[in-house]
Design a protein around this motif. Structure first.
Motif, PDB file in Angstrom:
ATOM      1  N   LYS A   7      12.862  -4.664  -3.458  1.00  0.00           N
ATOM      2  CA  LYS A   7      13.498  -3.456  -2.932  1.00  0.00           C
ATOM      3  C   LYS A   7      12.445  -2.390  -2.640  1.00  0.00           C
ATOM      4  N   MET A   8      11.432  -2.304  -3.499  1.00  0.00           N
ATOM      5  CA  MET A   8      10.376  -1.317  -3.299  1.00  0.00           C
ATOM      6  C   MET A   8       9.632  -1.609  -1.997  1.00  0.00           C
ATOM      7  N   ASN A   9       9.392  -2.873  -1.718  1.00  0.00           N
ATOM      8  CA  ASN A   9       8.714  -3.276  -0.500  1.00  0.00           C
ATOM      9  C   ASN A   9       9.498  -2.816   0.729  1.00  0.00           C
ATOM     10  N   ASP A  10      10.803  -3.084   0.728  1.00  0.00           N
ATOM     11  CA  ASP A  10      11.648  -2.678   1.852  1.00  0.00           C
ATOM     12  C   ASP A  10      11.793  -1.168   1.942  1.00  0.00           C
ATOM     13  N   MET A  11      11.922  -0.505   0.812  1.00  0.00           N
ATOM     14  CA  MET A  11      12.057   0.947   0.822  1.00  0.00           C
ATOM     15  C   MET A  11      10.766   1.612   1.296  1.00  0.00           C
ATOM     16  N   SER A  12       9.639   1.037   0.955  1.00  0.00           N
ATOM     17  CA  SER A  12       8.357   1.585   1.410  1.00  0.00           C
ATOM     18  C   SER A  12       8.241   1.506   2.928  1.00  0.00           C
ATOM     19  N   VAL A  13       8.670   0.386   3.488  1.00  0.00           N
ATOM     20  CA  VAL A  13       8.637   0.235   4.939  1.00  0.00           C
ATOM     21  C   VAL A  13       9.576   1.238   5.591  1.00  0.00           C
ATOM     22  N   LEU A  14      10.765   1.381   5.028  1.00  0.00           N
ATOM     23  CA  LEU A  14      11.728   2.341   5.565  1.00  0.00           C
ATOM     24  C   LEU A  14      11.162   3.765   5.516  1.00  0.00           C
ATOM     25  N   LEU A  15      10.574   4.132   4.405  1.00  0.00           N
ATOM     26  CA  LEU A  15       9.961   5.456   4.265  1.00  0.00           C
ATOM     27  C   LEU A  15       8.825   5.639   5.269  1.00  0.00           C
ATOM     28  N   TYR A  16       8.006   4.623   5.410  1.00  0.00           N
ATOM     29  CA  TYR A  16       6.838   4.695   6.285  1.00  0.00           C
ATOM     30  C   TYR A  16       7.232   4.882   7.743  1.00  0.00           C
ATOM     31  N   CYS A  17       8.365   4.328   8.117  1.00  0.00           N
ATOM     32  CA  CYS A  17       8.843   4.466   9.493  1.00  0.00           C
ATOM     33  C   CYS A  17       9.218   5.908   9.819  1.00  0.00           C
ATOM     34  N   PHE A  18       9.570   6.695   8.815  1.00  0.00           N
ATOM     35  CA  PHE A  18       9.973   8.080   9.046  1.00  0.00           C
ATOM     36  C   PHE A  18       8.845   9.085   8.833  1.00  0.00           C
ATOM     37  N   HIS A  27      -2.291   8.269   5.610  1.00  0.00           N
ATOM     38  CA  HIS A  27      -3.224   8.232   4.483  1.00  0.00           C
ATOM     39  C   HIS A  27      -2.639   8.951   3.271  1.00  0.00           C
ATOM     40  N   SER A  28      -1.994  10.090   3.486  1.00  0.00           N
ATOM     41  CA  SER A  28      -1.384  10.839   2.383  1.00  0.00           C
ATOM     42  C   SER A  28      -0.286  10.041   1.698  1.00  0.00           C
ATOM     43  N   VAL A  29       0.574   9.419   2.498  1.00  0.00           N
ATOM     44  CA  VAL A  29       1.673   8.631   1.930  1.00  0.00           C
ATOM     45  C   VAL A  29       1.125   7.427   1.171  1.00  0.00           C
ATOM     46  N   LEU A  30       0.153   6.754   1.750  1.00  0.00           N
ATOM     47  CA  LEU A  30      -0.412   5.578   1.079  1.00  0.00           C
ATOM     48  C   LEU A  30      -1.130   5.953  -0.212  1.00  0.00           C
ATOM     49  N   THR A  31      -1.794   7.076  -0.219  1.00  0.00           N
ATOM     50  CA  THR A  31      -2.477   7.532  -1.432  1.00  0.00           C
ATOM     51  C   THR A  31      -1.467   7.804  -2.543  1.00  0.00           C
ATOM     52  N   LYS A  32      -0.380   8.490  -2.211  1.00  0.00           N
ATOM     53  CA  LYS A  32       0.668   8.772  -3.210  1.00  0.00           C
ATOM     54  C   LYS A  32       1.308   7.484  -3.707  1.00  0.00           C
ATOM     55  N   LEU A  33       1.551   6.568  -2.797  1.00  0.00           N
ATOM     56  CA  LEU A  33       2.131   5.280  -3.175  1.00  0.00           C
ATOM     57  C   LEU A  33       1.195   4.516  -4.107  1.00  0.00           C
ATOM     58  N   ALA A  34      -0.096   4.525  -3.784  1.00  0.00           N
ATOM     59  CA  ALA A  34      -1.079   3.831  -4.622  1.00  0.00           C
ATOM     60  C   ALA A  34      -1.185   4.479  -5.997  1.00  0.00           C
ATOM     61  N   ILE A  48       2.791  -4.601  -0.331  1.00  0.00           N
ATOM     62  CA  ILE A  48       3.334  -3.493   0.449  1.00  0.00           C
ATOM     63  C   ILE A  48       2.338  -3.062   1.526  1.00  0.00           C
ATOM     64  N   LEU A  49       1.067  -2.980   1.173  1.00  0.00           N
ATOM     65  CA  LEU A  49       0.058  -2.564   2.150  1.00  0.00           C
ATOM     66  C   LEU A  49      -0.049  -3.555   3.312  1.00  0.00           C
ATOM     67  N   ALA A  50       0.114  -4.839   3.020  1.00  0.00           N
ATOM     68  CA  ALA A  50       0.053  -5.844   4.084  1.00  0.00           C
ATOM     69  C   ALA A  50       1.180  -5.633   5.096  1.00  0.00           C
ATOM     70  N   ARG A  51       2.333  -5.224   4.617  1.00  0.00           N
ATOM     71  CA  ARG A  51       3.447  -4.949   5.538  1.00  0.00           C
ATOM     72  C   ARG A  51       3.257  -3.623   6.259  1.00  0.00           C
ATOM     73  N   LEU A  52       2.789  -2.618   5.552  1.00  0.00           N
ATOM     74  CA  LEU A  52       2.662  -1.296   6.154  1.00  0.00           C
ATOM     75  C   LEU A  52       1.547  -1.237   7.197  1.00  0.00           C
ATOM     76  N   PHE A  53       0.543  -2.091   7.051  1.00  0.00           N
ATOM     77  CA  PHE A  53      -0.551  -2.081   8.022  1.00  0.00           C
ATOM     78  C   PHE A  53      -0.042  -2.387   9.428  1.00  0.00           C
ATOM     79  N   LEU A  54       1.028  -3.137   9.515  1.00  0.00           N
ATOM     80  CA  LEU A  54       1.592  -3.489  10.819  1.00  0.00           C
ATOM     81  C   LEU A  54       2.124  -2.264  11.562  1.00  0.00           C
ATOM     82  N   TYR A  55       2.334  -1.167  10.845  1.00  0.00           N
ATOM     83  CA  TYR A  55       2.849   0.054  11.451  1.00  0.00           C
ATOM     84  C   TYR A  55       1.735   1.034  11.837  1.00  0.00           C
ATOM     85  N   THR A  83      -1.074 -11.929  -4.810  1.00  0.00           N
ATOM     86  CA  THR A  83      -1.796 -10.679  -4.590  1.00  0.00           C
ATOM     87  C   THR A  83      -3.070 -10.934  -3.797  1.00  0.00           C
ATOM     88  N   ARG A  84      -3.799 -11.964  -4.153  1.00  0.00           N
ATOM     89  CA  ARG A  84      -5.025 -12.289  -3.423  1.00  0.00           C
ATOM     90  C   ARG A  84      -4.720 -12.727  -1.990  1.00  0.00           C
TER      91      ARG A  84
END
Length: 161
Positions: A7-18, A27-34, A48-55, A83-84
Motif C-alpha cells: 500500500k505504501m508503494n502505491d500511495m507513494s506513486v499517487l502522492l508523487y503524481c500530485f 528531491h524534497s519529497v524523496l528526501t522526506k520519504l527516505a 518505491i524509488l524504482a517506481r518513482l524514477f519512472l515519473y 532490494t538489490r
C-alpha cells in the motif's frame, strides 16, 4: 503513515503524481520519504524509488541523480535479494543519463551474478545492455567528432591551397 509495504508503494506513486513536476519538488519529497523510511522500512525504499524514477523528466538534476545513485548503491549491500534487484533497476535507469558514476560499482555488481534469483539476473542483463549501449553511443560520438575534425582540417587545407 502506512504499515503495509504494498500500500505504501502505491500511495507513494499517487502522492508523487500530485507533486509539482520540478527537480526541487521531487528531491524534497524523496528526501522526506527516505527520512521516514530509514527509521521504519529501509528495505522497501529501493522498491518505491524504482517506481518513482519512472515519473522523472528527461532533464534530471544533479542532486536528484545523486539521491537515486546513493540509495541504489547502499541498497546493493542489503541482504534482501528483492532490494538489490530494485537497486540494480534504478542503476539501469541512471546509466542512461550518465555512465561514469556507475562504473565503480561494477565489482559489487559482479558479485550479484552468483545469486540464484532470476529477476536479479534479468536486471543485471538489462543493466549490462544499457552500459554497452552507452559505451557504443560514446564511441560513435567520438568517431563522429573525429570525422568532423578531420573534415574541417581537410576543408581548411583546401582553402589554403
Amino acid at each position: 503513515m502506512i504499515s503495509n509495504v504494498f500500500k505504501m508503494n502505491d500511495m507513494s506513486v499517487l502522492l508523487y503524481c500530485f507533486v509539482q513536476s520540478s527537480n526541487n519538488s521531487h528531491h524534497s519529497v524523496l528526501t522526506k520519504l527516505a527520512e521516514y523510511m530509514s527509521a521504519t522500512q529501509r528495505d522497501a525504499l529501493p522498491q518505491i524509488l524504482a517506481r518513482l524514477f519512472l515519473y522523472e523528466g528527461d532533464d534530471i538534476s544533479a542532486d536528484l541523480y545523486t539521491f537515486y545513485y546513493q540509495h541504489a548503491a547502499r541498497a546493493l549491500h542489503q541482504s534482501s535479494v528483492t532490494t538489490r534487484t530494485k537497486a540494480i533497476s534504478i542503476l539501469s535507469y541512471l546509466v542512461r543519463i550518465r555512465l561514469e558514476p556507475i562504473l565503480p560499482l561494477i565489482p559489487v555488481l559482479e558479485k550479484q551474478i552468483y545469486q540464484d534469483n532470476w529477476e536479479l539476473k534479468g536486471q543485471l542483463l538489462i543493466l549490462t545492455a544499457n552500459i554497452l549501449l552507452q559505451f557504443n553511443m560514446q564511441e560513435s560520438s567520438a568517431a563522429g567528432a573525429a570525422s568532423t575534425l578531420s573534415n574541417a582540417k581537410d576543408t581548411e587545407q583546401d582553402l589554403d591551397s
